[in-house]
Design a protein around this motif. Structure first.
Motif, short mmCIF file in Angstrom:
data_model
loop_
_atom_site.label_atom_id
_atom_site.label_comp_id
_atom_site.label_asym_id
_atom_site.label_seq_id
_atom_site.Cartn_x
_atom_site.Cartn_y
_atom_site.Cartn_z
N ARG A 136 0.80 -1.22 0.00
CA ARG A 136 0.00 0.00 0.00
C ARG A 136 0.84 1.28 0.00
NH1 ARG A 136 -5.11 2.00 0.98
NH2 ARG A 136 -5.21 3.88 2.23
N PRO A 137 1.90 1.39 0.82
CA PRO A 137 2.72 2.62 0.75
C PRO A 137 3.31 2.86 -0.63
CG PRO A 137 3.22 1.38 2.74
CD PRO A 137 2.36 0.50 1.89
N LEU A 138 3.68 1.78 -1.31
CA LEU A 138 4.21 1.91 -2.67
C LEU A 138 3.12 2.43 -3.60
CD1 LEU A 138 6.50 1.32 -4.74
CD2 LEU A 138 5.52 -0.97 -4.97
N VAL A 139 1.92 1.88 -3.46
CA VAL A 139 0.81 2.27 -4.33
C VAL A 139 0.45 3.74 -4.13
CG1 VAL A 139 -1.67 1.93 -4.67
CG2 VAL A 139 -0.16 -0.05 -4.57
N LEU A 140 0.50 4.22 -2.88
CA LEU A 140 0.09 5.59 -2.58
C LEU A 140 1.03 6.63 -3.19
CD1 LEU A 140 -1.02 5.25 1.15
CD2 LEU A 140 -2.47 5.44 -0.87
N SER A 141 2.23 6.23 -3.56
CA SER A 141 3.20 7.17 -4.13
C SER A 141 3.12 7.26 -5.65
CB SER A 141 4.62 6.77 -3.71
OG SER A 141 4.93 5.48 -4.21
N PHE A 142 2.14 6.60 -6.26
CA PHE A 142 2.02 6.61 -7.72
C PHE A 142 1.39 7.92 -8.20
CE2 PHE A 142 2.61 2.39 -9.87
CZ PHE A 142 3.37 1.84 -8.85
N SER A 143 1.93 8.44 -9.31
CA SER A 143 1.34 9.58 -9.99
C SER A 143 1.33 9.29 -11.49
CB SER A 143 2.13 10.86 -9.67
OG SER A 143 1.47 11.98 -10.23
N PHE A 144 1.16 10.34 -12.32
CA PHE A 144 0.99 10.13 -13.76
C PHE A 144 2.17 9.38 -14.41
CE2 PHE A 144 -1.42 14.30 -13.20
CZ PHE A 144 -2.63 13.65 -13.02
N PRO A 145 3.43 9.73 -14.12
CA PRO A 145 4.54 8.98 -14.73
C PRO A 145 4.53 7.50 -14.33
CG PRO A 145 5.33 11.04 -13.82
CD PRO A 145 3.93 10.86 -13.31
N GLU A 450 -2.10 6.38 -22.66
CA GLU A 450 -2.17 7.63 -23.42
C GLU A 450 -2.49 8.82 -22.52
OE1 GLU A 450 -4.19 9.26 -27.55
OE2 GLU A 450 -5.22 7.69 -26.40
N LYS A 451 -3.53 8.65 -21.69
CA LYS A 451 -3.95 9.76 -20.83
C LYS A 451 -2.87 10.12 -19.81
CE LYS A 451 -7.89 11.24 -18.02
NZ LYS A 451 -9.22 10.83 -17.45
N SER A 452 -2.27 9.11 -19.19
CA SER A 452 -1.24 9.36 -18.18
C SER A 452 0.00 10.00 -18.82
CB SER A 452 -0.85 8.06 -17.47
OG SER A 452 -1.96 7.50 -16.80
N TYR A 453 0.33 9.58 -20.03
CA TYR A 453 1.48 10.15 -20.73
C TYR A 453 1.25 11.64 -21.00
CZ TYR A 453 4.75 11.14 -24.52
OH TYR A 453 5.73 11.70 -25.31
N LEU A 454 0.08 11.98 -21.53
CA LEU A 454 -0.23 13.38 -21.82
C LEU A 454 -0.31 14.21 -20.54
CD1 LEU A 454 -2.90 12.86 -24.62
CD2 LEU A 454 -0.51 13.54 -24.90
N GLN A 455 -0.85 13.62 -19.46
CA GLN A 455 -0.90 14.33 -18.17
C GLN A 455 0.50 14.55 -17.60
OE1 GLN A 455 -3.60 11.61 -16.23
NE2 GLN A 455 -5.31 13.06 -16.34
N THR A 456 1.39 13.59 -17.84
CA THR A 456 2.77 13.76 -17.39
C THR A 456 3.43 14.92 -18.10
OG1 THR A 456 2.98 11.38 -16.92
CG2 THR A 456 5.02 12.63 -17.20
N LEU A 457 3.22 14.99 -19.42
CA LEU A 457 3.82 16.08 -20.18
C LEU A 457 3.33 17.45 -19.70
CD1 LEU A 457 3.73 14.72 -23.87
CD2 LEU A 457 5.56 14.56 -22.18
#
Length: 724
Positions: A136-145, A450-457
């Motif tokens: 869970r701690p690993l999962v909570l640190s996820f963002s768009f990249p 696709e969506k996460s890639y564009l959000q990262t940019l």
């Protein structure tokens, strides 16, 4: 929201009659698909999706997970009593389960199977509960990249681990991603690959894809084989005393039970490896660690180990499926697709925002395993009567159910066309050894990538966001490592077994295989050319995906058609390898393990062994001369040729009738097309008697009409010629 805080919400959601009824229906679905060889659990889950549109999310999840967990044990019933595995993992159970049944101890084996299945599932669930707080701690640190790279890593792992050629696995995954681009783009407002059809503006619905790729494909395969599973089983007697002895035996083997369950849970954590590997690995650890083994002759430990491992793997597979959005098995891939329909996105966001859904999955996994195992203990012999249903009768019903279910989603014949098209495409892929799971995963993960890639940019000012976050970099390194490892292992395998590689290359370069791959190349090239007209943001991923597909297909054809390249790099495209090679190796080890046990009883037997004569025994017939042996071999080959000819005929007619069904629905509507085509399937494909044909058609069509038209209020109007 903490993980434990989701438990009271989950219990509250489950404490109602609607959830209980859905749970029981799911268990019944899993037991039915588990008992009927060839009708996989994935098919049963996919067929239920259209019936859950109006269900709340929690109830629908209970239905799907119960169907997933309920099938594992029932596959062992036919494996033990008939030597016919209900599912591929149950193949390991036949090695000792069927010998026990032939010794008159079938009830004893069923008792072991049911008890070890439930306890294996329970142990796996306990491990799952212990592991989720750790990740869970690993999962909570996820963002768009991280979302982007996790999806790419998942696609890579599934493509590498799937059965068959690694190359075809990658192509299948990219095809799934390409299919996901149909409809509105997530950014930019482009309508892509819709061909001015308003029904395609929202893209292909995941239900349509799942029903087509699993239900339609399995129905065609059942029609092609049309082999009755069980005959003459009505007189089979299995006492409850034997079953109780099997229960006690399992409880008295705690260390073997725990070891096997740990193996199953561990294998389940690895995406796409599946229950077959888990079952055989558990079988071997039992064969190598148990004292006084009699494996292959009816050793009860040879039933306990694979059954415990097979059920434990479902709990293990739940972790990558729910926490990371990477399906641990084909069944979980379908469940993930069903979750998307109900507004849930498997992956880090699920465990972060909806821990109650995860708790429902955990509880239902154990409850369904206990319930189905208890029913198996009480009604095992009676449940076996279901296997007397002929595939030739069952498969048209499955096909019609799939078609009407696809239509019921949006009351659109376009959905029926799309579903059948995906079914035929999936069947063509299966015939050339191309895995289906990467297609499903690519279809689900494509929009996320696709969506996460564009959000990262937009959020991190460019692609630098992928290289400045540790987890993103780690996932990138893992992806590259998986690719490098697979290439190296393929080259080593090619060097080890040149003959096997040559067979794989020959299979991969068949005219039909080249035709199918060529068709995918044409689709990719057309998609690439059309993507040029999209906006800057709308064309990025379609061009990358379609371009990669064009390159891969071109490489495939270059290796297949240029002799020098085929000799040097044939292993890259060769069929086999991956999980297929692992499973084949495990099965071969099983045969060697049993053969090693054969010599002991022979040496221990009293009295001299009679001298061998020159007689040749083939198919139970003693042949005294070489001429007679040759005659028997010729007759066997002739019978095989006749059977292959019949299969080809059934498949050919089935494909024509599927096209006829589609045309009939468009022109005359469901009410006319379904019963007519049903009769033609039974008469032309499986050649049933008129009485059987009429009775089956009436019962099946009335059932479908009552369920869809009366209960679900789905209008089955006439088509273009009979509109009213």
């Amino acid at each position: 929201m903490s993980f434990l805080s989701g438990l009271p919400d989950a219990v509250s959601s489950m404490a109602n009659w609607g959830f209980l009824i859905a749970f029981l229906i799911g268990c019944a679905n899993g037991m039915l698909t588990g008992l009927l060889p060839g009708l996989g659990g994935s098919v049963g889950i996919a067929l239920m999706i259209p019936f859950t549109y109006n269900m709340d999310t929690h109830t629908a999840m209970g239905l799907f997970i119960a169907a997933l967990a309920g099938q594992s044990f029932c596959g062992s019933v036919t494996a033990i009593l008939l030597n016919v595995p209900g599912s591929s993992p149950s193949a390991a159970t036949t090695l000792d389960g069927y010998p026990l049944a032939r010794q008159g101890r079938g009830g004893f084996a069923i008792g072991i199977s049911a008890t070890s299945s439930f306890l294996g599932s329970f142990i796996g669930t306990v491990l799952l509960i212990a592991l989720i707080p750790v990740v869970r701690p690993l999962v909570l640190s996820f963002s768009f990249p991280e979302f982007t790279m996790l999806a790419v890593f998942g696609l890579t792992v599934i493509a590498m681990a799937s059965r068959g050629s690694m190359f075809k696995g990658v192509v299948a995954g990219l095809l799934g991603v390409l299919f996901s681009f149909v409809g509105f783009a997530p950014v930019g407002g482009d309508v892509r690959y819709a061909f001015d059809q308003p029904s395609l503006y929202n893209g292909f619905d995941v239900v349509i894809v799942l029903v087509g790729m699993f239900a339609v494909t399995e129905a065609l395969d059942l029609l092609r084989t049309n082999q009755s599973v069980a005959k003459g089983i009505s007189g089979m007697k299995i006492g409850h005393k034997q079953i109780f002895e099997g229960v006690l035996f399992t409880i008295k083997q705690p260390f073997l039970l725990i070891r096997s369950s740990l193996i199953g849970t561990g294998i389940g954590l690895v995406p796409a490896v599946g229950g077959t590997v888990a079952a055989f690995l558990a079988y071997f650890q039992a064969a190598r660690t148990c004292k006084n083994p009699r494996f292959g002759y009816g050793d009860p430990r040879g039933v306990l180990a694979p059954e415990a491992s097979n059920d434990a793997k479902d709990s293990g597979a739940a972790l990558p499926s729910l926490a990371f959005g990477i399906p641990g098995s084909s069944d979980w891939a379908v469940v993930m697709g069903a979750m998307v329909i109900h507004g849930l996105t498997p992956g880090p966001n699920l465990i972060r925002e909806s821990p109650d859904i995860v708790w429902i999955a955990i509880i239902v996994l154990s409850a369904a395993s206990f319930f189905t195992s208890a029913l198996g203990l009480m009604f095992g012999p009676q449940l076996l009567q279901i296997t007397r249903i002929k595939p030739g009768i069952l498969s048209p019903f499955v096909l019609m159910l799939a078609v009407i279910g696809a239509y019921a989603l949006n009351l659109s014949t376009t959905d029926v066309i799309v579903s059948i098209a995906f079914g035929l495409t999936a069947y063509a892929m299966r015939t050339i050894g191309m895995p289906l799971i990467p297609v499903i995963l690519g279809f689900i993960l494509g929009p996320l990538v696709e969506k996460s890639y564009l959000q990262t940019l937009s959020s991190y000012g460019g692609i630098s966001g992928f290289f400045t976050r540790p987890i993103s970099v780690a996932l990138m390194v893992l992806t590259v490592a998986v690719l490098v490892y697979e290439v190296i292992s393929t080259r080593r395998a090619s060097a080890r077994d040149a003959e096997q590689v040559a067979r794989g290359v020959e299979s991969a370069t068949r005219p039909w295989a080249l035709a199918v791959m060529g068709a995918f190349g044409v689709v990719a090239l057309a998609a690439l050319m059309m993507a040029v007209d999209f906006s800057d943001k709308g064309r990025t991923f379609p061009m990358i995906t379609a371009g990669a597909l064009v390159v891969l297909v071109a490489v495939y054809f270059a290796i297949a058609l240029v002799p020098s390249l085929r000799q040097r790099a044939g292993g890259v495209i060769a069929d086999g390898g991956g999980m297929e090679e692992v499973v084949a190796h495990l099965k071969q080890e099983a045969v060697e393990q049993i053969e090693a046990q054969e010599h002991r009883p022979m040496q221990e037997a009293s009295g001299p062994r009679p001298p061998a004569d020159d007689a040749v025994v083939a198919e139970g017939v003693k042949v005294s001369t070489a001429e007679e042996a040759s005659s028997v071999a010729t007759s066997i080959e002739s019978a095989d040729e006749v059977q292959a000819h019949d299969m080809a005929r059934r498949l050919r007619i089935s494909l024509m009738l599927v096209v006829g069904l589609l045309a009939g629905i468009i022109l005359f509507g469901m009410e006319v097309a379904v019963p007519v085509i049903f009769v033609l399937f039974l008469r032309l494909v499986t050649k049933e008697r008129w009485l059987t044909t009429v009775a089956t058609t009436v019962i099946s069509c009335v059932t479908l009409y009552l369920v869809f038209h009366t209960v679900l209020d789905v209008p089955l109007e006439g088509g273009l010629l009979l509109s009213y």
